[in-house]
Design a protein around this motif. Structure first.
Motif, mmCIF file in Angstrom:
data_model
loop_
_atom_site.group_PDB
_atom_site.id
_atom_site.type_symbol
_atom_site.label_atom_id
_atom_site.label_comp_id
_atom_site.label_asym_id
_atom_site.label_seq_id
_atom_site.Cartn_x
_atom_site.Cartn_y
_atom_site.Cartn_z
ATOM 1 N N HIS A 1 1.045 -1.352 -0.262
ATOM 2 C CA HIS A 1 0.097 0.095 0.032
ATOM 3 C C HIS A 1 0.915 1.294 -0.148
ATOM 4 N N GLU A 2 1.845 1.371 0.968
ATOM 5 C CA GLU A 2 2.560 2.576 0.896
ATOM 6 C C GLU A 2 3.781 2.483 -0.414
ATOM 7 N N LEU A 3 3.852 1.478 -0.823
ATOM 8 C CA LEU A 3 4.736 1.496 -1.907
ATOM 9 C C LEU A 3 3.779 2.280 -3.370
ATOM 10 N N GLY A 4 2.765 1.781 -3.159
ATOM 11 C CA GLY A 4 1.754 2.528 -4.258
ATOM 12 C C GLY A 4 1.740 3.963 -4.039
ATOM 13 N N HIS A 5 1.768 4.604 -2.741
ATOM 14 C CA HIS A 5 1.779 6.081 -2.733
ATOM 15 C C HIS A 5 3.099 6.518 -3.236
ATOM 16 N N VAL A 6 4.136 5.781 -2.927
ATOM 17 C CA VAL A 6 5.398 6.452 -3.290
ATOM 18 C C VAL A 6 5.654 6.218 -5.065
ATOM 19 N N LEU A 7 5.149 5.216 -5.550
ATOM 20 C CA LEU A 7 5.155 5.009 -7.066
ATOM 21 C C LEU A 7 4.424 5.777 -7.680
ATOM 22 N N ALA B 1 -7.802 4.621 -1.913
ATOM 23 C CA ALA B 1 -8.320 3.740 -2.770
ATOM 24 C C ALA B 1 -7.397 3.133 -3.648
ATOM 25 N N PHE B 2 -6.818 4.076 -4.255
ATOM 26 C CA PHE B 2 -5.768 3.789 -5.334
ATOM 27 C C PHE B 2 -4.597 2.923 -4.712
ATOM 28 N N ALA B 3 -4.178 3.382 -3.676
ATOM 29 C CA ALA B 3 -2.926 2.224 -3.060
ATOM 30 C C ALA B 3 -3.563 1.171 -2.558
ATOM 31 N N ASN B 4 -4.596 1.126 -2.052
ATOM 32 C CA ASN B 4 -5.374 -0.270 -1.772
ATOM 33 C C ASN B 4 -5.434 -1.098 -2.873
ATOM 34 N N ALA B 5 -5.933 -0.592 -4.079
ATOM 35 C CA ALA B 5 -6.128 -1.510 -5.319
ATOM 36 C C ALA B 5 -4.724 -1.838 -5.871
ATOM 37 N N PHE B 6 -3.714 -0.976 -5.691
ATOM 38 C CA PHE B 6 -2.294 -1.196 -6.290
ATOM 39 C C PHE B 6 -2.141 -2.505 -5.495
ATOM 40 N N ALA B 7 -2.016 -2.223 -4.042
ATOM 41 C CA ALA B 7 -1.397 -3.524 -3.159
ATOM 42 C C ALA B 7 -1.997 -4.780 -3.626
ATOM 43 N N SER B 8 -3.394 -4.820 -3.797
ATOM 44 C CA SER B 8 -4.286 -5.934 -4.018
ATOM 45 C C SER B 8 -3.717 -6.731 -5.267
ATOM 46 N N ALA B 9 -3.623 -5.679 -6.350
ATOM 47 C CA ALA B 9 -3.046 -6.174 -7.657
ATOM 48 C C ALA B 9 -1.827 -6.559 -7.758
ATOM 49 N N LEU B 10 -0.939 -6.183 -6.994
ATOM 50 C CA LEU B 10 0.222 -6.482 -6.787
ATOM 51 C C LEU B 10 0.714 -7.781 -6.020
ATOM 52 N N LEU B 11 -0.017 -8.087 -4.987
ATOM 53 C CA LEU B 11 -0.027 -9.123 -4.248
ATOM 54 C C LEU B 11 -0.756 -10.325 -4.884
ATOM 55 N N LEU B 12 -1.674 -10.093 -5.473
ATOM 56 C CA LEU B 12 -2.442 -11.059 -5.980
ATOM 57 C C LEU B 12 -2.865 -10.769 -7.606
#
Length: 329
Positions: free
Chosen positions: A150-156, A185-196
């Motif tokens: 999630h935090e990585l999504g914010h940074v990227l 919401a974006f960071a959550n979506a990124f984390a979900s897509a990255l890990l799954l």
């Protein structure tokens, strides 16, 4: 004889400027509430402030930002960014679990990952003076993995490291609730897509259904638990991903979660009762390797003492020496 100004003197000023109440609720937020929010954020970042004193960024350290194209702040943009990240930093693997994300973020992106107590905060991310940093609170390891993503999504998504920014997240990233803030919401979506990842999830579901003998397009608690264990995420995150793909009805994840808590105490206890294989290890190093390497370099150059380096890393001198990073003279 005046002491040189420390970065920690300037950073709280930036935090005070960064944490502004949203326009829609500005009138409802009292000055004391705003101050409490800032004070909490400053406490969270104290370890980061000390640790960042060790950083000596080189001009080419974060050139990888130029390889990541900007995306729109949407669900589709988050999916696209996760695909690009795996292409660039995971060897193009769009199938396998990403349990080594803590190591990957540090070794390939050179972003320090700090594990530190944060009270009710789940994690934080920032770019300070061109240096990115991610903070993750110690929790259940799958929850920490999602917070890191999630935090990585914010940074990227921030993308432009010439501008400072700070994001502090509360402990509701993994809950069954709709996130109204677009950035969250974006960071959550990124984390979900990255890990799954979509393809990986499809391959895993096919194998799971073969193992369990389950038929049909829908999934139940056992299938979700298998997914959670394989990809190193919590039951909530796995269920939400299944809902996003329509293989679990909207609201079905929350209903199953409540049922498992009521009947078994937790999803993990349900997994144990069902005889699911143990979760694979997700390792968060106690000390950031990026910061440790920079500390070693600065000590060897004579810029700081080993005691100062140990203090900044929140370690004892003996612990730092135990890493065989700095031999005692």
């Amino acid at each position: 004889l005046l002491a040189q100004e420390e970065p920690s003197d300037a950073l709280p000023m930036m935090f005070r400027q960064a944490f502004q109440a949203p326009t829609k609720i500005q009138a409802k937020v009292s000055p004391s509430q705003s101050y409490d929010k800032v004070a909490s954020a400053n406490r969270l970042f104290q370890s980061a402030i000390r640790a960042l004193e060790l950083i000596i960024p080189e001009p080419s350290t974060y050139n990888w930002t130029q390889e990541i194209p900007p995306v729109e702040e949407s669900y589709q943009g988050a999916e696209q960014l996760s695909f690009t990240f795996r292409e660039l930093f995971a060897g193009g693997d769009q199938l396998a679990p990403l349990l080594s994300l803590p190591e990957l973020v540090e070794e390939q992106l050179h972003i320090p990952v700090l594990v530190t107590k944060a009270g009710a905060k789940e994690g934080a991310s920032a770019v300070i003076g061109g240096v990115p940093v991610i903070i993750v609170a110690p929790r259940f390891e799958p929850r920490m993995l999602f917070t890191l993503a999630h935090e990585l999504g914010h940074v990227l998504f921030h993308h432009d490291f010439s501008k400072n920014f700070v994001v502090v997240d509360n402990e509701d990233n993994n809950e069954f609730r709709q996130v109204k803030n677009r950035a969250e919401a974006f960071a959550n979506a990124f984390a979900s897509a990255l890990l799954l990842p979509p393809r990986g999830l499809g391959v895993a579901l096919k194998a799971i259904k073969k193992t369990t003998g389950s038929t049909g397009a829908q999934v139940g608690d056992i299938e979700i638990l298998y997914i959670a264990h394989i990809f190193g995420v919590s039951f909530q995150v796995a269920a939400q991903r299944c809902e996003a793909y329509g293989i679990l009805p909207r609201g079905g994840g929350a209903a199953l979660y409540e049922q498992l808590h009521r009947e078994y105490g937790s999803p993990e206890k349900r997994a144990q009762a069902a005889g699911l294989p143990a979760r694979p290890e997700i390792r968060f190093p106690p000390v950031s390797r990026v910061l440790l390497e920079h500390a070693v370099r600065r000590v060897r150059q004579g810029d700081i003492s080993i005691g100062r380096a140990a203090e900044a890393l929140n370690m004892t001198v003996s612990d730092l020496t135990a890493f065989n990073a700095i031999p005692l003279q």
